[in-house]
Design an enzyme around this catalytic site. Sequence first.
Site, PDB file in Angstrom:
ATOM      1  N   ASN A   1     -13.151 -16.950  -6.430  1.00  0.00           N
ATOM      2  CA  ASN A   1     -12.491 -18.221  -6.145  1.00  0.00           C
ATOM      3  C   ASN A   1     -10.978 -18.234  -6.233  1.00  0.00           C
ATOM      4  O   ASN A   1     -10.380 -19.292  -6.428  1.00  0.00           O
ATOM      5  CB  ASN A   1     -13.085 -19.313  -7.035  1.00  0.00           C
ATOM      6  CG  ASN A   1     -14.372 -19.848  -6.424  1.00  0.00           C
ATOM      7  OD1 ASN A   1     -14.411 -20.154  -5.238  1.00  0.00           O
ATOM      8  ND2 ASN A   1     -15.426 -19.911  -7.204  1.00  0.00           N
TER       9      ASN A   1
ATOM     10  N   PHE B   1       0.839  -1.210   0.000  1.00  0.00           N
ATOM     11  CA  PHE B   1       0.000   0.000   0.000  1.00  0.00           C
ATOM     12  C   PHE B   1       0.865   1.248   0.000  1.00  0.00           C
ATOM     13  O   PHE B   1       1.742   1.417   0.857  1.00  0.00           O
ATOM     14  CB  PHE B   1      -0.881  -0.009   1.253  1.00  0.00           C
ATOM     15  CG  PHE B   1      -1.712   1.235   1.449  1.00  0.00           C
ATOM     16  CD1 PHE B   1      -2.932   1.389   0.803  1.00  0.00           C
ATOM     17  CD2 PHE B   1      -1.283   2.260   2.286  1.00  0.00           C
ATOM     18  CE1 PHE B   1      -3.704   2.530   0.981  1.00  0.00           C
ATOM     19  CE2 PHE B   1      -2.042   3.406   2.476  1.00  0.00           C
ATOM     20  CZ  PHE B   1      -3.256   3.539   1.822  1.00  0.00           C
TER      21      PHE B   1
ATOM     22  N   LYS C   1     -25.826 -15.620  -6.416  1.00  0.00           N
ATOM     23  CA  LYS C   1     -24.689 -16.007  -5.562  1.00  0.00           C
ATOM     24  C   LYS C   1     -23.448 -15.441  -6.243  1.00  0.00           C
ATOM     25  O   LYS C   1     -23.096 -15.850  -7.347  1.00  0.00           O
ATOM     26  CB  LYS C   1     -24.620 -17.533  -5.481  1.00  0.00           C
ATOM     27  CG  LYS C   1     -23.451 -18.087  -4.677  1.00  0.00           C
ATOM     28  CD  LYS C   1     -23.565 -19.608  -4.593  1.00  0.00           C
ATOM     29  CE  LYS C   1     -22.340 -20.260  -3.993  1.00  0.00           C
ATOM     30  NZ  LYS C   1     -22.420 -21.739  -4.106  1.00  0.00           N
TER      31      LYS C   1
ATOM     32  N   ASP D   1     -17.144 -10.584   5.656  1.00  0.00           N
ATOM     33  CA  ASP D   1     -16.708  -9.449   6.458  1.00  0.00           C
ATOM     34  C   ASP D   1     -17.830  -8.423   6.489  1.00  0.00           C
ATOM     35  O   ASP D   1     -18.755  -8.482   5.683  1.00  0.00           O
ATOM     36  CB  ASP D   1     -15.389  -8.873   5.902  1.00  0.00           C
ATOM     37  CG  ASP D   1     -15.517  -8.445   4.457  1.00  0.00           C
ATOM     38  OD1 ASP D   1     -16.356  -7.579   4.174  1.00  0.00           O
ATOM     39  OD2 ASP D   1     -14.778  -8.973   3.602  1.00  0.00           O
TER      40      ASP D   1
ATOM     41  N   ASP E   1     -19.638 -15.044  -6.410  1.00  0.00           N
ATOM     42  CA  ASP E   1     -18.513 -15.830  -5.905  1.00  0.00           C
ATOM     43  C   ASP E   1     -17.166 -15.177  -6.238  1.00  0.00           C
ATOM     44  O   ASP E   1     -17.082 -14.277  -7.093  1.00  0.00           O
ATOM     45  CB  ASP E   1     -18.590 -17.234  -6.542  1.00  0.00           C
ATOM     46  CG  ASP E   1     -18.002 -18.317  -5.645  1.00  0.00           C
ATOM     47  OD1 ASP E   1     -17.244 -17.987  -4.729  1.00  0.00           O
ATOM     48  OD2 ASP E   1     -18.317 -19.492  -5.888  1.00  0.00           O
TER      49      ASP E   1
ATOM     50  N   GLU F   1     -36.381 -39.341   3.515  1.00  0.00           N
ATOM     51  CA  GLU F   1     -35.552 -38.129   3.583  1.00  0.00           C
ATOM     52  C   GLU F   1     -36.340 -36.904   3.114  1.00  0.00           C
ATOM     53  O   GLU F   1     -36.203 -35.818   3.678  1.00  0.00           O
ATOM     54  CB  GLU F   1     -34.279 -38.309   2.742  1.00  0.00           C
ATOM     55  CG  GLU F   1     -33.257 -39.205   3.431  1.00  0.00           C
ATOM     56  CD  GLU F   1     -32.097 -39.614   2.537  1.00  0.00           C
ATOM     57  OE1 GLU F   1     -31.011 -39.868   3.078  1.00  0.00           O
ATOM     58  OE2 GLU F   1     -32.280 -39.687   1.291  1.00  0.00           O
TER      59      GLU F   1
END
Length: 731
Positions: free
Chosen positions: A482, A282, A478, A536, A480, A616
């Site tokens: 990765n 930085f 969603k 976060d 993502d 199930e």
Amino acid sequence: MAIRYLENSKTLILETAHTTYQMKISKYDYLLHTYYGEKLSDEDLSYLIQPKDRGFSPNPYEAEYDRTFSLDVFPQEFSSDGCGDFRKPSIEIKNGDGSTAFLGKVKKHHIRSGKYSLPGLPALFATDNDTVDTLEITLQDEATKVIVVLLYSVFEEKDIITRAVKVINQSDQTIYLNRIMSTTLDFMESDYDFIHFAGRHTMERNLIRTPLRYGVQSIESSRGASSHQHNPFVILCRPETDEDHGDCYGFSFVYSGNFRCEIEKDQFDQTRLLFGINPRGFSYQLKTGECFDAPETVLTYSNQGFAKLTHQYHDIYRNNLCRSHFSHLERPIVINSWEAAYFDFDDEKLLHIAKEAVDMGVEMFVLDDGWFGKRDSDFSGLGDWETNTSKIKRGLPDFAKEINKLGLKFGLWVEPEMVSEDSNLYRTHPEWCMKIKGRAPVRGRYQLVLDLSQKAVCDYLINTLNHILDSANIEYIKWDLNRNMTDVWSSVVDFEHQGEIYHRYMLGLYYIFDQVILTHPDILFCGCAGGGGRYDPAMLYYYPQVWCSDNTDAVNRMSIQYGTSFVYPINTLESHVSICPNHQTGRTTPFDTRGTVAMDGILGYELDSTKLTAEEKYLCREQIASYKKYYDLIAYGDYYRLTDPVKSKKYMAWQHVSKDQKTALVSIVITNKESNEPQKYVRIKGLLPNQFYSIKGQDGVYSGRALMKAGIPLPDLGEYESVQYYITAVS
Ligand code: GLA
């Protein structure tokens, strides 16, 4: 006002319902920190700072013959660099003349009502129900004229204080900001434990607790994401503090990129905590008149252990951080295609899974990776966000319609920040990815990272994503990520600005979120980064929920959810029931237990419904019905951890309690079974001692006091079996 300046003592006091935070403008106008903790009256606490002549701790010039005034010893609110405080600095600057000194003195301060905001960065906001006041303190270096503005907002009833910092270059030369910590907090003692949450892919956020030792202990991410390895959240607590007793301080950093938290125990057994952007990689150029805004830290204190600290974070994050209206709504029960089919599907296969899922009681079908471009494996296709019509033959809009006809909502997976080398996007715009000229880039999952510090890349992604979202009846995304960042260098900026790329990437990402997520308020967004690699607070400002981990094994999940629960609200944590043997661990657990664990979050399914037995499917319907019944309790209640995965060798237990303390849901899973065991008792928490309660399915009533002090007998269950007790007040 929750913030006061007392002229006589020159103290600045921040006050919440149960806490006091105090600063003092000392002689020579240095800003000292005098106290943070349990609420006190307005007395001047600077008597705690005992001036002594300390060898090798130097004195400011204006102190003349006074050798007892030293910035190396006194607790600072924002520490200087190169000017007599040898502890870790709050700031590092390269001034126009090449010097690196910064020495801030108070120039002015200003108190106002309302919450500050930070341009381009996520931050807590005030609602109509909150009393929030803000303090701005301006420090200036008299020699260079560089200014640092310290920002504090106080959420009075919620016992929360937020902090942020701005640096303004008022010197007449260009400077470089090489480090800026959003929070500096000095404690006059060091009898504390440091708690942080370490992990790895598929095993995130394991609680680590160590006593402070001399020197600097730190956690950080330099991966370009907040990371699986360390979460931007730490606790400092007294050695004796536990879930229900003792002092503890929480520090949660509202940023999704590189961060660093340093805790230094100094020569006089004092403690300094610093939290901010990771200085590694930085360096920010500030021309005359330019300003840098550092992200926010959210601080809270509890004198009643971790449970109260957790409740404070859950309440503030649910109400003052998650902007999505879904934060206050029941979420649909999802079935996700990933563990059901991975890349091996076509639309007929998926429709079959969706059709069978209707029978399970699910409400939404989410099409995960593999639907676009040349994406039959993770070696290619990222960046080409057009439907792969050899797999989804009827095209995305018609596929969504077919899903809708089954009575299900439709959701979709995207990974917009990445590109595969084998993609049309990369072939057209190789200069759009992070890559250093003349150097072969490092691959991660065989993909490269797009350079979101480039405006053209952001604009392209905004258009592409908005086009996808508007092309079909998509009600859930969603999002993502990765891999982590390497080869951080941008082809479109010059030498002086290369140290800004990590941060500019985050600003680019937040800008994209503003243009895509905020323009589609009725789409439910779920964050993901190989599971919980970017879980976060900054992400919760945009997404109301996060796929907590790629690990769906119920036993491992209990540990992951345990650590996650310290700061992140339960209604932000997506958790799915998958098949057994589990794909990550090979373990077999009962279907019921997988449901019990997934209900400690936002319940969903991650399996091939066509392979489930009738029994199930029946269990799914039962799980979903119970979940819906308990939804308010789980989503908005107070959370209690009844066991700790490291210490509790026999079982794990946790609990959701309504705010009026009249209903509770206790979940227990046996983790280790021996023959002919001694009887154990589970002590319930958070009930009203004098209230009588009944337990669903059992005879008799019990006082809250008995349930809390004597407990309930641990039921005689087999290994990995579970039970849920629904406890309600009897009138
Ligand atoms: C990540 C996610 C998974 C799945 C895969 C698809 O690992 O965490 O849930 O979406 O990507 O490639």
